[in-house]
Enzyme design. Structure first.
Site, mmCIF file in Angstrom:
data_model
loop_
_atom_site.group_PDB
_atom_site.id
_atom_site.type_symbol
_atom_site.label_atom_id
_atom_site.label_comp_id
_atom_site.label_asym_id
_atom_site.label_seq_id
_atom_site.Cartn_x
_atom_site.Cartn_y
_atom_site.Cartn_z
ATOM 1 N N GLU A 59 -2.926 29.614 -20.243
ATOM 2 C CA GLU A 59 -3.996 28.260 -20.218
ATOM 3 C C GLU A 59 -3.813 27.823 -18.787
ATOM 4 O O GLU A 59 -4.779 27.178 -18.138
ATOM 5 C CB GLU A 59 -3.832 27.571 -21.352
ATOM 6 C CG GLU A 59 -4.061 28.015 -22.691
ATOM 7 C CD GLU A 59 -5.361 28.819 -22.741
ATOM 8 O OE1 GLU A 59 -6.292 28.382 -21.952
ATOM 9 O OE2 GLU A 59 -5.606 29.732 -23.462
ATOM 10 N N HIS B 144 -5.912 29.803 -16.206
ATOM 11 C CA HIS B 144 -7.259 29.637 -16.284
ATOM 12 C C HIS B 144 -7.651 28.163 -15.660
ATOM 13 O O HIS B 144 -8.332 27.977 -14.795
ATOM 14 C CB HIS B 144 -7.578 29.440 -17.868
ATOM 15 C CG HIS B 144 -8.000 30.478 -18.678
ATOM 16 N ND1 HIS B 144 -8.418 31.520 -17.995
ATOM 17 C CD2 HIS B 144 -7.392 31.027 -19.780
ATOM 18 C CE1 HIS B 144 -8.229 32.710 -18.955
ATOM 19 N NE2 HIS B 144 -7.904 32.349 -19.977
#
Length: 230
Positions: free
Chosen positions: A30, A33
């Site tokens: 994450e 991203h």
């Protein structure tokens, strides 16, 4: 203990190391991203405190628990506003691919570290073999889980990264048709999760593929470490 073992997918002796590997793997995924979305001009994730390696910002408790129980789970998705990108499709592809590729990188680096620990006799020479075993279990969990996440997230089904990549690559008419099927994705994943026969031909082969990549990484890592001598 037998009751608990029936609940969790992984062996209870390995569970603490697998849980740590899940936290590390989800966090890195994450973060990747969020980092690239912010780098390309979208501050949405940064404003929400997601450009960080602090697991608390990324871990979803239910998603983590389901991964431990059923082998299928998730972290908190990173919000991305592609309208903030100067080249929405290209940068959208990079942001989507950053997550799975970060897992692949973690798997490769961990495999290389493991090969070095073996090549230079660090693990075998440890006096406390319980510590050596703990290190091995964590390394093994990190490699296998990250390779699985790399492969799994490239599946072109919403809301996985592979679907977002296909969505950015596809022409606008195709994208509109794809978006009509997004509402059914949760039902597809539920079928995979609860029906063993479906799982056997969808998820289980991914673990086999992850093992094949692991062996290739290990072979290459031993070759690299061999260049440094004994």
């Amino acid at each position: 203990m037998d009751f608990l073992q029936q609940i969790f997918r992984v062996n209870l002796n390995v569970l603490p190391f697998y849980l740590l590997a899940v936290i590390i793997s989800f966090t890195v995924h994450e973060f990747a991203h969020a980092y690239y979305a912010n780098k390309f001009g979208d501050p949405t994730a940064k404003l929400l405190g997601r450009v960080t390696l602090n697991p608390a910002a990324h871990i979803d408790l239910l998603g983590t628990l389901l991964l431990l129980i059923g082998g299928f789970g998730w972290a908190k998705p990173v919000p991305v506003n592609r309208d903030n990108f100067s080249r929405p499709r290209l940068m959208g592809i990079i942001v989507s691919a950053a997550g799975p590729l970060s897992n692949l990188l973690v798997a490769f680096v961990t495999t290389l570290i493991y090969a070095m620990l073996l090549h230079f006799q660090v693990l075998p020479a440890m006096e406390n073999q319980r510590v050596a075993q703990a290190i091995y279990l964590l390394i093994n969990a990190l490699i296998n889980l990250n390779l699985f996440l790399f492969i799994f997230n490239l599946i072109p089904l919403p809301p996985l990264d592979g679907y977002r990549i296909v969505e950015d690559v596809a022409p606008s008419p195709v994208r509109r048709k794809l978006q009509q099927f997004e509402q059914w994705s949760i039902f597809i994943f539920l079928l995979i999760l609860v029906i063993p026969q479906v799982r056997a031909v969808t998820i289980e082969p991914l673990y086999t593929l992850a093992q094949m990549i692991y062996l290739q990484f290990l072979q290459f890592s031993f070759y690299i470490t061999g260049l440094f001598g004994a």
